[in-house]
Design a protein around this motif. Structure first.
Motif, mmCIF file in Angstrom:
data_model
loop_
_atom_site.group_PDB
_atom_site.id
_atom_site.type_symbol
_atom_site.label_atom_id
_atom_site.label_comp_id
_atom_site.label_asym_id
_atom_site.label_seq_id
_atom_site.Cartn_x
_atom_site.Cartn_y
_atom_site.Cartn_z
ATOM 1 N N SER A 77 0.799 -1.145 -0.083
ATOM 2 C CA SER A 77 0.133 -0.011 -0.116
ATOM 3 C C SER A 77 1.024 1.131 0.143
ATOM 4 C CB SER A 77 -0.942 -0.096 1.199
ATOM 5 O OG SER A 77 -2.215 0.674 0.976
ATOM 6 N N VAL A 78 1.859 1.362 0.947
ATOM 7 C CA VAL A 78 2.822 2.535 0.815
ATOM 8 C C VAL A 78 4.029 2.600 0.011
ATOM 9 C CG1 VAL A 78 4.183 3.692 2.565
ATOM 10 C CG2 VAL A 78 2.220 2.602 3.260
ATOM 11 N N TYR A 79 4.696 1.299 -0.167
ATOM 12 C CA TYR A 79 5.989 1.544 -1.043
ATOM 13 C C TYR A 79 5.796 1.365 -2.486
ATOM 14 C CZ TYR A 79 7.872 -0.696 3.068
ATOM 15 O OH TYR A 79 8.375 -0.996 4.417
ATOM 16 N N LEU A 80 4.332 0.835 -2.855
ATOM 17 C CA LEU A 80 4.220 0.764 -4.423
ATOM 18 C C LEU A 80 2.904 1.623 -4.841
ATOM 19 C CD1 LEU A 80 4.574 -3.129 -4.460
ATOM 20 C CD2 LEU A 80 5.925 -1.549 -5.552
ATOM 21 N N ALA A 81 1.644 1.245 -4.104
ATOM 22 C CA ALA A 81 0.410 2.122 -4.489
ATOM 23 C C ALA A 81 0.689 3.571 -4.294
ATOM 24 C CB ALA A 81 -0.688 1.411 -3.798
ATOM 25 N N THR A 82 1.040 3.718 -3.350
ATOM 26 C CA THR A 82 1.179 5.329 -3.024
ATOM 27 C C THR A 82 2.101 5.874 -3.632
ATOM 28 O OG1 THR A 82 0.293 4.901 -0.369
ATOM 29 C CG2 THR A 82 1.688 7.009 -0.993
ATOM 30 N N GLU A 83 3.264 5.194 -3.793
ATOM 31 C CA GLU A 83 4.456 5.887 -4.513
ATOM 32 C C GLU A 83 3.910 5.975 -5.827
ATOM 33 O OE1 GLU A 83 7.487 6.882 -3.962
ATOM 34 O OE2 GLU A 83 7.295 6.816 -1.800
ATOM 35 N N ALA A 84 3.113 4.877 -6.553
ATOM 36 C CA ALA A 84 2.676 5.317 -7.912
ATOM 37 C C ALA A 84 1.784 6.461 -8.292
ATOM 38 C CB ALA A 84 1.960 3.753 -8.411
ATOM 39 N N LEU A 85 1.023 6.650 -7.339
ATOM 40 C CA LEU A 85 0.104 7.743 -7.057
ATOM 41 C C LEU A 85 0.817 9.066 -7.045
ATOM 42 C CD1 LEU A 85 -2.711 6.648 -5.115
ATOM 43 C CD2 LEU A 85 -3.063 7.331 -7.378
ATOM 44 N N LEU A 86 1.859 9.237 -6.227
ATOM 45 C CA LEU A 86 2.722 10.426 -5.935
ATOM 46 C C LEU A 86 3.718 10.460 -7.399
ATOM 47 C CD1 LEU A 86 4.035 9.690 -2.491
ATOM 48 C CD2 LEU A 86 2.257 11.590 -3.346
ATOM 49 N N LEU A 87 3.893 9.361 -8.020
ATOM 50 C CA LEU A 87 4.899 9.705 -8.964
ATOM 51 C C LEU A 87 4.126 10.304 -10.347
ATOM 52 C CD1 LEU A 87 8.002 8.924 -9.997
ATOM 53 C CD2 LEU A 87 6.819 6.611 -10.635
ATOM 54 N N ALA A 88 2.974 9.441 -10.596
ATOM 55 C CA ALA A 88 2.237 9.838 -11.745
ATOM 56 C C ALA A 88 0.926 9.994 -11.738
ATOM 57 C CB ALA A 88 2.784 8.835 -12.888
ATOM 58 N N GLY A 89 0.251 10.034 -10.642
ATOM 59 C CA GLY A 89 -1.256 10.352 -10.373
ATOM 60 C C GLY A 89 -1.649 11.681 -10.547
ATOM 61 N N SER A 90 -2.994 11.789 -11.391
ATOM 62 C CA SER A 90 -3.420 12.959 -11.394
ATOM 63 C C SER A 90 -3.950 13.640 -10.082
ATOM 64 C CB SER A 90 -4.688 12.922 -12.308
ATOM 65 O OG SER A 90 -5.772 12.177 -11.876
ATOM 66 N N ASP A 91 -4.215 14.869 -10.262
ATOM 67 C CA ASP A 91 -4.742 15.618 -9.032
ATOM 68 C C ASP A 91 -5.960 15.005 -8.499
ATOM 69 O OD1 ASP A 91 -2.673 17.285 -9.110
ATOM 70 O OD2 ASP A 91 -3.642 19.021 -10.019
ATOM 71 N N GLU A 92 -6.938 14.570 -9.385
ATOM 72 C CA GLU A 92 -8.192 13.949 -9.274
ATOM 73 C C GLU A 92 -7.974 12.710 -8.405
ATOM 74 O OE1 GLU A 92 -12.298 12.556 -11.270
ATOM 75 O OE2 GLU A 92 -10.819 13.684 -12.374
ATOM 76 N N GLN A 93 -7.008 11.763 -9.098
ATOM 77 C CA GLN A 93 -6.505 10.505 -8.485
ATOM 78 C C GLN A 93 -6.157 10.777 -7.049
ATOM 79 O OE1 GLN A 93 -4.251 9.180 -11.575
ATOM 80 N NE2 GLN A 93 -5.808 8.153 -12.788
ATOM 81 N N LYS A 94 -5.403 11.696 -6.999
ATOM 82 C CA LYS A 94 -4.730 11.625 -5.516
ATOM 83 C C LYS A 94 -5.466 12.231 -4.611
ATOM 84 C CE LYS A 94 -0.063 13.083 -7.262
ATOM 85 N NZ LYS A 94 0.827 14.248 -7.569
ATOM 86 N N ASP A 95 -6.559 13.153 -4.959
ATOM 87 C CA ASP A 95 -7.419 13.632 -4.006
ATOM 88 C C ASP A 95 -8.694 12.388 -3.856
ATOM 89 O OD1 ASP A 95 -6.870 16.256 -3.896
ATOM 90 O OD2 ASP A 95 -7.675 16.728 -5.532
ATOM 91 N N ASP A 96 -8.635 11.575 -4.683
ATOM 92 C CA ASP A 96 -9.779 10.491 -4.270
ATOM 93 C C ASP A 96 -8.889 9.202 -3.491
ATOM 94 O OD1 ASP A 96 -11.600 8.674 -4.496
ATOM 95 O OD2 ASP A 96 -11.333 7.922 -6.350
ATOM 96 N N TYR A 97 -7.729 9.112 -3.784
ATOM 97 C CA TYR A 97 -7.245 7.831 -3.100
ATOM 98 C C TYR A 97 -6.260 8.008 -1.935
ATOM 99 C CZ TYR A 97 -8.692 4.730 -6.801
ATOM 100 O OH TYR A 97 -9.838 4.022 -7.703
ATOM 101 N N LEU A 98 -5.362 9.149 -1.979
ATOM 102 C CA LEU A 98 -4.329 9.294 -0.933
ATOM 103 C C LEU A 98 -5.159 9.681 0.474
ATOM 104 C CD1 LEU A 98 -1.603 11.277 -2.653
ATOM 105 C CD2 LEU A 98 -1.851 8.920 -2.107
ATOM 106 N N PRO A 99 -6.201 10.445 0.567
ATOM 107 C CA PRO A 99 -6.400 10.452 1.791
ATOM 108 C C PRO A 99 -7.200 9.001 2.725
ATOM 109 C CG PRO A 99 -7.455 12.243 0.567
ATOM 110 C CD PRO A 99 -6.886 11.302 -0.008
#
Length: 369
Positions: free
Chosen positions: A89-111
């Motif tokens: 969840s942290v090393y892979l999924a979160t890093e993928a979102l931080l690396l290339a996720g859109s603002d909308e995807q970050k707003d949806d998933y990261l919190p």
């Protein structure tokens, strides 16, 4: 150059070790002997401490720490062989979102990741064969995924997945998909305290992460970043195995003396110590490269991954041997570390694959020089 951690970071280590000592020790055995896929109470405690959001910006609910801080947490997680989907969840999924996720995807998933409400995974492998750009068979077209991914670390407990796929014309693409309606099969591994899953995508809705055509490069960058964090988990496990073996060698007597006084045991423990310290030096350099996004990050990741994989496997094996016949019994924890060492050795691709990466990257650097 000093690559050691600061006093504040060492305080973070003490806090993490104390929390895991109280909440994680012995939990892997409970998971293996029980039916739960991971320890939910431990997972919630990690979220309360802010570990899921260690490197997530504060605007998404994270704590805004550095990757060096996350490396410290990873080492303590590895030391305690905590049975949670933290790495996926942290090393892979979160890093993928931080690396290339859109603002909308970050707003949806990261919190939701930060709070521990959802778990992510990285759906990369397609069977036991070596993943290559040509071997990807999962397709992405018209916003939907079709294909099968396995074995996926924590895939059976994840709520969403970062999926590497191809378009119908062969362009690699990284996507993100909810697993709510995806058929999932649990796969047994040598370490049941870290479960795996087989994901069947049958027209599953998904969205691109990054640009179509950049999927393979993004996946490689993601694996490099995760490799350093996995190396710290392996380092923590190796260090604990060395401590366990040393403690037993001092207490166990044979022929009227501690077995640690015998040359054969001394040599075993010395070899483990050297391998662990070599892995530590590579891991620390990797932590610096990851935090600063240094040009040497791919090379540092491969070196850390290879050194840590070797050290953990050696430490876990020699820990069993040092304990003698007792080391092979279910009652001792030696086998728990051996299981985790074998599992982490295969995560992100096996040690051999990272050796090839290391050689290739050294050759490229020498040619460029």
């Amino acid at each position: 150059m000093n690559f050691d951690f600061s006093d504040e970071q060492n305080l973070l280590r003490e806090q993490a070790r104390r929390f895991l000592l109280e909440n994680a020790w012995g939990k892997s055995r409970e998971i293996i002997e029980g039916e739960a896929p991971f320890d939910r109470h431990l997972w919630n405690g990690m979220a309360e401490l802010g570990w899921m959001g260690a490197v997530v910006p504060e605007q998404y609910g994270g704590t805004g720490l550095t990757h060096e801080d996350l490396c410290i947490i990873a080492e303590e997680v590895g030391r305690s062989i905590a049975p949670t989907p933290f790495s996926s969840s942290v090393y892979l999924a979160t890093e993928a979102l931080l690396l290339a996720g859109s603002d909308e995807q970050k707003d949806d998933y990261l919190p939701r990741v930060v709070s521990g409400d959802v778990i992510g995974c990285f759906a990369y492998a397609e069977g036991i064969r070596k993943p290559t750009l040509e071997s990807i068979s999962t397709t992405y077209a018209d916003g939907k995924l079709i294909g099968e991914k396995y074995p996926i670390l924590d895939g059976d407990v994840a709520d969403f997945a970062i999926v590497l796929a191809k378009t119908p014309v062969g362009e690699p693409v990284l996507t993100i998909a909810s697993l709510d309606d995806v058929p999932i099969q649990t796969i047994e591994t040598i370490d049941p305290s870290r479960s795996h899953g087989r994901l069947h995508f049958e027209g599953t809705p998904a969205n691109e992460i990054g640009k179509i055509g950049d999927g393979w490069n993004l996946a490689e960058r993601l694996l490099d970043r995760a490799a350093i964090l996995f190396a710290f988990e392996q380092l923590g496990g190796a260090q604990r195995c060395l401590e366990m073996a040393t403690e037993y060698a001092k207490e166990r007597h044979a022929f009227g003396r501690p077995i640690g006084s015998f040359q054969a045991i001394k040599h075993k423990l010395a070899d483990v110590f050297i391998a662990t310290e070599l892995a530590r030096s590579h891991a620390y350099y990797g932590a610096w490269a990851l935090t600063t996004d240094a040009p040497d990050l791919p090379l540092a990741a491969a070196a850390a991954r290879v050194a840590a994989s070797r050290a953990y496997y050696l430490a876990a094996s020699e820990n069993i041997q040092t304990h003698g016949g007792m080391g092979f019994t279910w009652e001792l924890d030696c086998h728990l570390y051996y299981r985790r060492a074998k599992l982490l050795n295969l995560a992100l691709g096996g040690e051999r694959r990272w050796k090839h990466k290391l050689v290739a990257r050294l050759e490229s650097r020498n040619i460029a020089a």
